[in-house]
Design a protein around this motif. Structure first.
Motif, PDB file in Angstrom:
ATOM      1  N   GLY A 315       7.683  26.368  -2.968  1.00  0.00           N
ATOM      2  CA  GLY A 315       8.727  26.060  -2.011  1.00  0.00           C
ATOM      3  C   GLY A 315       8.175  25.382  -0.773  1.00  0.00           C
ATOM      4  N   VAL A 316       9.079  24.773  -0.016  1.00  0.00           N
ATOM      5  CA  VAL A 316       8.670  24.025   1.166  1.00  0.00           C
ATOM      6  C   VAL A 316       8.180  24.953   2.270  1.00  0.00           C
ATOM      7  CG1 VAL A 316       9.444  22.423   2.956  1.00  0.00           C
ATOM      8  CG2 VAL A 316      10.281  22.171   0.607  1.00  0.00           C
ATOM      9  N   ALA A 317       8.892  26.038   2.525  1.00  0.00           N
ATOM     10  CA  ALA A 317       8.514  26.943   3.617  1.00  0.00           C
ATOM     11  C   ALA A 317       7.121  27.553   3.413  1.00  0.00           C
ATOM     12  CB  ALA A 317       9.568  28.035   3.786  1.00  0.00           C
ATOM     13  N   PRO A 318       6.779  28.096   2.225  1.00  0.00           N
ATOM     14  CA  PRO A 318       5.406  28.596   2.026  1.00  0.00           C
ATOM     15  C   PRO A 318       4.360  27.499   2.177  1.00  0.00           C
ATOM     16  CG  PRO A 318       6.855  29.480   0.355  1.00  0.00           C
ATOM     17  CD  PRO A 318       7.642  28.430   1.074  1.00  0.00           C
ATOM     18  N   ALA A 319       4.675  26.281   1.712  1.00  0.00           N
ATOM     19  CA  ALA A 319       3.715  25.183   1.848  1.00  0.00           C
ATOM     20  C   ALA A 319       3.496  24.838   3.319  1.00  0.00           C
ATOM     21  CB  ALA A 319       4.214  23.958   1.082  1.00  0.00           C
ATOM     22  N   LEU A 320       4.556  24.794   4.106  1.00  0.00           N
ATOM     23  CA  LEU A 320       4.404  24.531   5.531  1.00  0.00           C
ATOM     24  C   LEU A 320       3.636  25.647   6.224  1.00  0.00           C
ATOM     25  CD1 LEU A 320       7.958  23.167   6.461  1.00  0.00           C
ATOM     26  CD2 LEU A 320       5.830  21.869   6.223  1.00  0.00           C
ATOM     27  N   GLY A 321       3.941  26.894   5.865  1.00  0.00           N
ATOM     28  CA  GLY A 321       3.217  28.019   6.453  1.00  0.00           C
ATOM     29  C   GLY A 321       1.737  27.976   6.135  1.00  0.00           C
ATOM     30  N   HIS A 322       1.408  27.622   4.897  1.00  0.00           N
ATOM     31  CA  HIS A 322      -0.006  27.510   4.505  1.00  0.00           C
ATOM     32  C   HIS A 322      -0.696  26.404   5.294  1.00  0.00           C
ATOM     33  CE1 HIS A 322      -3.527  27.720   1.956  1.00  0.00           C
ATOM     34  NE2 HIS A 322      -3.422  26.426   1.691  1.00  0.00           N
ATOM     35  N   ALA A 323      -0.014  25.280   5.471  1.00  0.00           N
ATOM     36  CA  ALA A 323      -0.607  24.166   6.226  1.00  0.00           C
ATOM     37  C   ALA A 323      -0.828  24.556   7.688  1.00  0.00           C
ATOM     38  CB  ALA A 323       0.303  22.947   6.130  1.00  0.00           C
ATOM     39  N   VAL A 324       0.142  25.241   8.285  1.00  0.00           N
ATOM     40  CA  VAL A 324       0.000  25.661   9.685  1.00  0.00           C
ATOM     41  C   VAL A 324      -1.157  26.652   9.834  1.00  0.00           C
ATOM     42  CG1 VAL A 324       1.121  26.950  11.542  1.00  0.00           C
ATOM     43  CG2 VAL A 324       2.400  25.210  10.273  1.00  0.00           C
ATOM     44  N   ARG A 325      -1.282  27.586   8.893  1.00  0.00           N
ATOM     45  CA  ARG A 325      -2.385  28.566   8.960  1.00  0.00           C
ATOM     46  C   ARG A 325      -3.732  27.877   8.819  1.00  0.00           C
ATOM     47  NH1 ARG A 325       1.336  31.618   5.986  1.00  0.00           N
ATOM     48  NH2 ARG A 325       0.375  30.972   4.019  1.00  0.00           N
ATOM     49  N   ARG A 326      -3.822  26.878   7.953  1.00  0.00           N
ATOM     50  CA  ARG A 326      -5.088  26.162   7.800  1.00  0.00           C
ATOM     51  C   ARG A 326      -5.477  25.444   9.086  1.00  0.00           C
ATOM     52  NH1 ARG A 326      -5.477  22.580   2.495  1.00  0.00           N
ATOM     53  NH2 ARG A 326      -7.511  22.225   3.478  1.00  0.00           N
ATOM     54  N   VAL A 327      -4.503  24.807   9.724  1.00  0.00           N
ATOM     55  CA  VAL A 327      -4.793  24.119  10.987  1.00  0.00           C
ATOM     56  C   VAL A 327      -5.210  25.117  12.058  1.00  0.00           C
ATOM     57  CG1 VAL A 327      -3.767  22.750  12.847  1.00  0.00           C
ATOM     58  CG2 VAL A 327      -3.282  22.173  10.461  1.00  0.00           C
ATOM     59  N   ALA A 328      -4.503  26.248  12.128  1.00  0.00           N
ATOM     60  CA  ALA A 328      -4.835  27.260  13.130  1.00  0.00           C
ATOM     61  C   ALA A 328      -6.226  27.840  12.884  1.00  0.00           C
ATOM     62  CB  ALA A 328      -3.785  28.373  13.109  1.00  0.00           C
ATOM     63  N   ASN A 329      -6.568  28.092  11.630  1.00  0.00           N
ATOM     64  CA  ASN A 329      -7.895  28.641  11.314  1.00  0.00           C
ATOM     65  C   ASN A 329      -8.996  27.639  11.656  1.00  0.00           C
ATOM     66  OD1 ASN A 329      -6.809  31.045  10.370  1.00  0.00           O
ATOM     67  ND2 ASN A 329      -6.668  30.320   8.256  1.00  0.00           N
ATOM     68  N   ARG A 330      -8.756  26.363  11.401  1.00  0.00           N
ATOM     69  CA  ARG A 330      -9.752  25.350  11.761  1.00  0.00           C
ATOM     70  C   ARG A 330      -9.965  25.305  13.263  1.00  0.00           C
ATOM     71  NH1 ARG A 330      -8.093  20.176   7.892  1.00  0.00           N
ATOM     72  NH2 ARG A 330      -8.734  21.122   5.897  1.00  0.00           N
ATOM     73  N   ARG A 331      -8.884  25.394  14.026  1.00  0.00           N
ATOM     74  CA  ARG A 331      -9.020  25.377  15.481  1.00  0.00           C
ATOM     75  C   ARG A 331      -9.774  26.609  15.974  1.00  0.00           C
ATOM     76  NH1 ARG A 331      -3.090  23.295  17.698  1.00  0.00           N
ATOM     77  NH2 ARG A 331      -3.281  21.142  16.917  1.00  0.00           N
ATOM     78  N   GLU A 332      -9.506  27.757  15.370  1.00  0.00           N
ATOM     79  CA  GLU A 332     -10.192  28.974  15.790  1.00  0.00           C
ATOM     80  C   GLU A 332     -11.684  28.902  15.469  1.00  0.00           C
ATOM     81  OE1 GLU A 332      -8.279  32.364  14.127  1.00  0.00           O
ATOM     82  OE2 GLU A 332      -6.356  31.941  15.070  1.00  0.00           O
ATOM     83  N   ARG A 333     -12.005  28.363  14.284  1.00  0.00           N
ATOM     84  CA  ARG A 333     -13.426  28.240  13.926  1.00  0.00           C
ATOM     85  C   ARG A 333     -14.120  27.234  14.855  1.00  0.00           C
ATOM     86  NH1 ARG A 333     -11.380  28.507   8.521  1.00  0.00           N
ATOM     87  NH2 ARG A 333     -11.396  26.227   8.374  1.00  0.00           N
ATOM     88  N   ALA A 334     -13.394  26.140  15.184  1.00  0.00           N
ATOM     89  CA  ALA A 334     -13.991  25.169  16.101  1.00  0.00           C
ATOM     90  C   ALA A 334     -14.193  25.765  17.478  1.00  0.00           C
ATOM     91  CB  ALA A 334     -13.096  23.939  16.202  1.00  0.00           C
ATOM     92  N   ALA A 335     -13.219  26.588  17.933  1.00  0.00           N
ATOM     93  CA  ALA A 335     -13.371  27.219  19.233  1.00  0.00           C
ATOM     94  C   ALA A 335     -14.494  28.244  19.227  1.00  0.00           C
ATOM     95  CB  ALA A 335     -12.056  27.879  19.632  1.00  0.00           C
ATOM     96  N   ALA A 336     -14.613  28.995  18.112  1.00  0.00           N
ATOM     97  CA  ALA A 336     -15.675  30.003  18.031  1.00  0.00           C
ATOM     98  C   ALA A 336     -17.056  29.358  17.977  1.00  0.00           C
ATOM     99  CB  ALA A 336     -15.448  30.875  16.792  1.00  0.00           C
ATOM    100  N   SER A 337     -17.181  28.241  17.255  1.00  0.00           N
ATOM    101  CA  SER A 337     -18.477  27.566  17.167  1.00  0.00           C
ATOM    102  C   SER A 337     -18.887  26.927  18.493  1.00  0.00           C
ATOM    103  CB  SER A 337     -18.458  26.525  16.071  1.00  0.00           C
ATOM    104  OG  SER A 337     -17.497  25.516  16.364  1.00  0.00           O
ATOM    105  N   GLY A 338     -17.883  26.597  19.336  1.00  0.00           N
ATOM    106  CA  GLY A 338     -18.197  25.976  20.612  1.00  0.00           C
ATOM    107  C   GLY A 338     -18.554  26.966  21.705  1.00  0.00           C
ATOM    108  N   GLU A 339     -18.330  28.252  21.449  1.00  0.00           N
ATOM    109  CA  GLU A 339     -18.657  29.263  22.465  1.00  0.00           C
ATOM    110  C   GLU A 339     -20.166  29.491  22.557  1.00  0.00           C
ATOM    111  OE1 GLU A 339     -16.442  32.699  21.363  1.00  0.00           O
ATOM    112  OE2 GLU A 339     -14.514  31.852  21.972  1.00  0.00           O
TER     113      GLU A 339
END
Length: 339
Positions: A315-339
């Motif tokens: 479905g569209v909603a689970p696919a969008l949720g998965h995409a948003v979580r992937r983007v959020a996780n990438r940002r968190e990993r980038a922020a953690a690596s920059g600390e």
């Protein structure tokens, strides 16, 4: 006594808090957009969004049965029509809208319960075949009960007029009325999903034998889910009449039930957002395909349906949720690596 705090867990907790805050801001932004939308759009656009909200309620009712408890139903259009005829017949006889709402939803719920009691012991395709008879019987029945339904010509009613003090046009006022009604039933469904009933429905869907071993009365919860699904279908029918001021036997046809089931699959099971997205697909895509080629509208609609299901099978909603979580996780990993 010392307390050891795991630093990664703290970072994860902060990320969870940020995601929750982001979802809240997104929800507020969407509410504001939907609130001001009808003030700047054409009557046709307002009607289209109003119908999306109407069918989202009907699909949500179907999700309670299909997504929450794992059953199958092809009878949602019948309950949709019962609710619609209830409020329309009440309006013809001078009843207030709330009385027609109670009549339509009550009759839809009673019929749903009566069907569910013998059908609750069935599952899968057997239950689907039982519910298949509902729209098949409902359409000729509505045509013959001319004194109540207006026969094949249907009923034209005038309800929910915009008060003069609002300064709103009829299409704008109907948009707001349907929007408030949809918001209420969606909030009730969300509360139900998080509570004891939601957990029991999940247990029935996952494993009926295990649910019985845990003390869940499977048959009772199946009947409850079917009844709630029928009530939501009736509420959607009431909102439909509010939106278009008309109802005919063609509204109860089987293809509407199939389209609702397809919309649920497109949007995604067990997702409030998925119900809205599935309804938007059902309302908007036929208009787009019809503008491309009126003679091949259904063919293009089927192609769009297949493409969406192949690219996003959950479905569209689970696919969008998965995409948003992937983007959020990438940002968190980038922020953690920059600390």
């Amino acid at each position: 006594m010392s307390v050891v705090v795991d630093e990664p867990a703290v970072r994860d907790g902060g990320g969870t808090s940020r995601r929750r805050h982001g979802r809240t801001l997104t929800a507020v932004a969407l509410v504001l957009v939907f609130a001001v939308f009808p003030l700047f759009m054409s009557p046709f656009a307002n009607l289209q969004v109003t119908l999306i909200l109407v069918y989202a309620v009907a699909i949500l009712g179907l999700d309670i049965l299909v997504g929450w408890t794992g059953q199958v139903s092809l009878g949602q259009s019948a309950f949709f029509g019962i609710g619609a005829y209830g409020v329309a017949a009440g309006a013809v006889h001078g009843w207030p809208v709330w009385a027609g709402l109670l009549l339509g939803t009550a009759v839809a719920g009673v019929v749903g319960c009566l069907v569910a009691i013998p059908a609750a012991r069935l599952r899968g395709y057997a239950l689907g075949m039982i519910t298949l008879t509902l729209p098949v019987v409902a359409v000729p029945l509505a045509k013959r009960m001319e004194a109540v339904t207006g026969g094949a010509q249907g009923l034209n009613v005038t309800i929910v007029q915009a008060p003069a003090w609002t300064g709103l046009a009829a299409d704008q006022w109907r948009y707001y009325v349907v929007g408030v009604g949809a918001a209420i039933v969606f909030a009730l469904a969300a509360a139900l999903r998080r509570g004891r009933f939601g957990r029991a429905f999940d247990a029935v869907r996952v494993n009926e034998a295990l649910a019985t071993a845990q003390g869940v009365h499977v048959t009772r919860y199946k009947v409850l889910a079917f009844t709630l699904s029928a009530v939501y279908g009736g509420v959607a029918g009431v909102l439909y009449v509010v939106a278009v001021q008309f109802i005919s036997p063609e509204t109860l046809i089987l293809t509407l039930s199939i389209s609702m089931l397809a919309g649920l699959a497109i949007g995604g099971l067990r997702s409030l957002l998925g119900c809205v997205l599935g309804a938007a697909f059902y309302v908007v895509v036929p208009n787009l395909t019809g503008s491309v080629s009126a003679g091949q509208s259904y063919l293009l609609y089927g192609v769009c349906l297949l493409v969406v299901m192949l690219l996003m099978p959950r479905g569209v909603a689970p696919a969008l949720g998965h995409a948003v979580r992937r983007v959020a996780n990438r940002r968190e990993r980038a922020a953690a690596s920059g600390e």
